[in-house]
Design an enzyme around this catalytic site. Structure first.
Site, mmCIF file in Angstrom:
data_model
loop_
_atom_site.group_PDB
_atom_site.id
_atom_site.type_symbol
_atom_site.label_atom_id
_atom_site.label_comp_id
_atom_site.label_asym_id
_atom_site.label_seq_id
_atom_site.Cartn_x
_atom_site.Cartn_y
_atom_site.Cartn_z
ATOM 1 C CG ASP A 120 -1.791 0.919 1.149
ATOM 2 O OD1 ASP A 120 -2.957 0.986 0.300
ATOM 3 O OD2 ASP A 120 -1.912 1.844 2.208
ATOM 4 C CG HIS A 136 -9.231 -1.286 -2.724
ATOM 5 N ND1 HIS A 136 -8.363 -1.596 -3.283
ATOM 6 C CD2 HIS A 136 -8.928 -0.507 -1.726
ATOM 7 C CE1 HIS A 136 -7.322 -0.882 -2.758
ATOM 8 N NE2 HIS A 136 -7.722 -0.086 -1.737
ATOM 9 C CG ASP A 137 -8.133 2.701 -3.553
ATOM 10 O OD1 ASP A 137 -8.864 2.624 -2.487
ATOM 11 O OD2 ASP A 137 -6.838 2.510 -3.376
HETATM 12 C C1 GLC Z 1 -4.212 3.341 -0.611
HETATM 13 C C2 GLC Z 1 -5.125 2.247 -0.418
HETATM 14 C C3 GLC Z 1 -6.490 2.837 -0.294
HETATM 15 C C4 GLC Z 1 -6.262 3.374 1.222
HETATM 16 C C5 GLC Z 1 -4.950 4.413 1.286
HETATM 17 C C6 GLC Z 1 -4.522 4.662 2.858
HETATM 18 O O1 GLC Z 1 -4.289 4.091 -1.483
HETATM 19 O O2 GLC Z 1 -5.424 1.631 -1.752
HETATM 20 O O3 GLC Z 1 -7.537 2.064 0.007
HETATM 21 O O4 GLC Z 1 -7.273 4.275 1.856
HETATM 22 O O5 GLC Z 1 -3.939 3.569 0.657
HETATM 23 O O6 GLC Z 1 -4.111 3.220 3.277
#
Ligand code: GLC
Length: 627
Positions: free
Chosen positions: A239, A381-382
């Site tokens: 991440d 998922h984003d």
């Molecule tokens: C990344 C993840 C996202 C999360 C962010 C903070 O972008 O994919 O879902 O909110 O990091 O961890």
């Protein structure tokens, strides 16, 4: 493509290795650059968002036994690797991307033994399992953070603690150490009265950034990673890994803080400056990734790593994923996901151009052509759902055709493709029209910040932005069937799904697609099979055709003579990919047309979104129907 190129089971794996690396039959590489596990170059990855995949205990949230119960479906689809979004213990402020214990499973998802069972059952079916690794930040409820609130504790320096701005009363408006804003709204600094100082958080205030300058903190992260790999997982999706090194001045100070000589950047209309430029791709990133490689991955085999890489250019990607540099196997770049919104904010949606998609994907393809390796994705998922975003959902027919065409377009590039749950069914955006339907803290916080606090947009406009771009679009429950809750949770379960089910579950669901040869699901099955069986699809070079055409996306794949030499079927052959990426009939453009020459009838059609007769006819007359 002449038909003998197609089957290559024994040779696919070696040729699929990135940068021309070669492997022996066991999948171990004898690459000159020391790339030791190129199996992933020939694999297809499936991302599971566990919260929304399958609920088995009726609490309205998906869980690990739910994933285990669906492994046969995934094996049937044909994917090789499952990437699980975080299932660790977490207060769930950001749906698990805020971890309070890296070495435990959140009770919402199950237990460590559920995890062991999932691993064993997946491995039995030949599926690998990759976990999400969230180490730019922890939860504020993590023991490390709690300990660091005491300035005398050995963990005191594991996070970015700073005093209030000089001359300001700590905890009062304007006393924050610098002007940086959080990606999830508000200041990026939170005051802790216990310590009497502020901590830095790029994401929510419940996600404090870890201080990677501290070597003991880094060793603790590596120990945790080794613990998971020893338990049997097959790698990590990392991440926001490119945010771990921050730009600091010679005294180790952050921009704009105290007597720092660097500016924190200009303040925008919402009252904050963007920490991005000074927190992405920082000066010690390569050093940290190489150290991680030494401490965790050296000597291990059969794993894969993929880093989420905001702020990384294709050229830097080539360096980081070049096996010779011992950093990561692949990165997710985001340039192509930025072409449909303004530079300031993803909520301000603008029409996108096919030529921009060609440019951004092309930059990535070319950058990693010699060394390194690409990961290929539209959905995760984003991101909103690709079929709503880049395709056409105006009729059922166009939705199905465009879902297939987008899959073909992406998966035929050179790299490792990623499918996000439901993408293989052509699932669409959520269709939410009110703020109370959203669950995502980013969507909700930024609505309040932009509409109620800064007043930079109207509520109506922000709701339109959310409907198009909110992360919740991809987080609605997986559509297994047309039951009340789409088979995601039992009809009489004590709790409703944590987020509304998309009402189009009646038209779009797995039950109706798995046995339908014309479905999006069946198309994905054939696409994945093709990737596994055709050496050119996984390893061949990529060359764009007709770069200026706004309707047709076309390219060729071929193996250079020295690579093809060992594989007699691949010598001199080319694979051509042609996609009408629009909702109108398109003329096959000149370069593509020339390649087809008189051979349209003689060449082998490996895969098509149209019916076979239609495909041949279209190519012969040089006209492609929509999608
Ligand atoms: C990344 C993840 C996202 C999360 C962010 C903070 O972008 O994919 O879902 O909110 O990091 O961890």
């Amino acid at each position: 493509v002449p038909d003998q190129v197609r089957t290559n089971a024994p040779v696919a794996a070696p040729a699929a290795a990135p940068s021309g690396a070669s492997s022996d039959a066991s999948g171990e590489s004898s690459a000159p650059q020391g790339n030791h596990n190129p199996w992933w170059a020939n694999a297809v990855v499936y991302q599971i968002y566990p919260r929304s995949f399958q609920d088995t205990n009726g609490d309205g949230c998906g869980d690990l036994p739910g994933i285990t119960s669906r492994l046969d479906y995934l094996a049937d689809l044909g994917v090789d690797v499952l990437w699980l979004s975080p299932v660790y213990k977490s207060p769930q402020d950001d749906n698990g991307y805020d971890i309070s214990d890296y070495q435990d499973i959140d009770p919402m998802f199950g237990t460590l033994s559920d995890m062991d069972r999932l691993l064993a059952e997946a491995h039995q079916r030949g599926l690998k399992v990759v976990m999400d690794l969230v180490v730019n930040h922890t939860s504020d409820e993590h023991a490390w953070f709690q300990a660091s609130r005491d300035p005398q504790d050995p963990h005191a320096d594991w996070y970015w603690w700073r005093p209030a701005k000089e001359g300001h009363e700590p905890g009062t408006p304007g006393a924050e150490p610098n002007s940086w804003g959080s990606y999830f709204g508000g200041s990026a600094w939170e005051y802790d009265p216990q310590r009497g100082e502020y901590y830095f958080h790029q994401f929510s205030k419940k996600q404090p950034d870890l201080n990677w300058e501290n070597p003991r903190m880094r060793q603790a992260v590596y120990a945790m990673m080794n613990w998971w790999l020893d338990r049997g997982i097959d790698g990590f999706r990392m991440d926001v890994i490119t945010l771990i090194s921050k730009h600091v001045d010679a005294d180790g100070e952050l921009p704009g803080v105290g007597r720092s000589t660097m500016s924190a950047g200009p303040v925008g209309p919402e009252g904050y400056s963007n920490p991005g430029p000074l927190c992405q791709d920082g000066p010690r990133l390569d050093e940290f990734l190489q150290e991680m490689h030494r401490e965790v991955f050296d000597g291990r085999h059969g794993y894969m790593t993929v880093g989420e890489a905001p702020g990384i250019s294709p050229v830097r990607d080539e360096f980081i994923t070049n096996p010779a540099n011992h950093e990561l196997d692949m990165l997710f770049l985001f340039e192509h996901t930025d072409i449909d919104h303004g530079p300031e904010s993803k909520w301000d949606v603008v029409p996108w151009k096919l030529t921009d998609l060609k440019k951004t994907l092309g930059r990535h393809q070319r950058a990693v052509a010699q060394a390194g390796w690409a990961s290929l994705f539209f959905d995760n998922h984003d991101q909103p759902r690709s079929v709503s975003r880049w395709g056409d959902t105006s009729t059922d027919r166009l939705r199905v055709l465009s879902a297939k065409a987008l899959a073909l377009l992406m998966h035929m590039h050179r790299g490792t493709p990623y499918i996000y749950q439901g993408e293989e069914l052509g699932m669409t955006n959520a269709g939410f029209t009110r703020l109370d339907q959203y669950r995502d803290l980013e969507s909700i916080n930024l609505y309040h910040q932009r509409v109620d606090q800064a007043g930079v947009v109207s509520g109506e406009r922000m709701l339109a932005g959310l409907a198009a771009m909110s992360r919740d679009n991809s987080r609605t429950p997986m559509q297994w069937d047309d039951g009340k809750y789409a088979g995601f949770t039992a009809e009489y379960a004590p709790r409703e799904p944590w987020i509304p089910v998309n009402p189009n579950k009646d038209q779009i669901n797995a039950a109706s697609q798995v046995r339908d040869p014309d479905s999006v699901f069946s198309f994905y099955q054939r696409l994945i099979e093709l990737r596994h069986s055709d050496v050119l699809v996984s390893a061949g070079e990529w060359d764009l055709l007709d770069p200026e055409d706004e309707q047709v996306y076309a390219f060729t794949r071929s193996l250079p003579a020295e690579q093809a030499a060992g594989i007699k079927e691949a010598e001199g052959h080319k694979l051509l990919v042609v996609v009408n990426a629009s909702s109108r009939p398109a003329k096959v453009p000149a370069q593509t047309r020339a390649l087809l020459g008189g051979h349209a009838g003689a060449d082998q059609i490996l895969l098509s979104t149209y019916k076979e007769e239609e495909t041949t006819a279209s190519l012969l007359i040089g006209k492609l129907s929509p999608w």
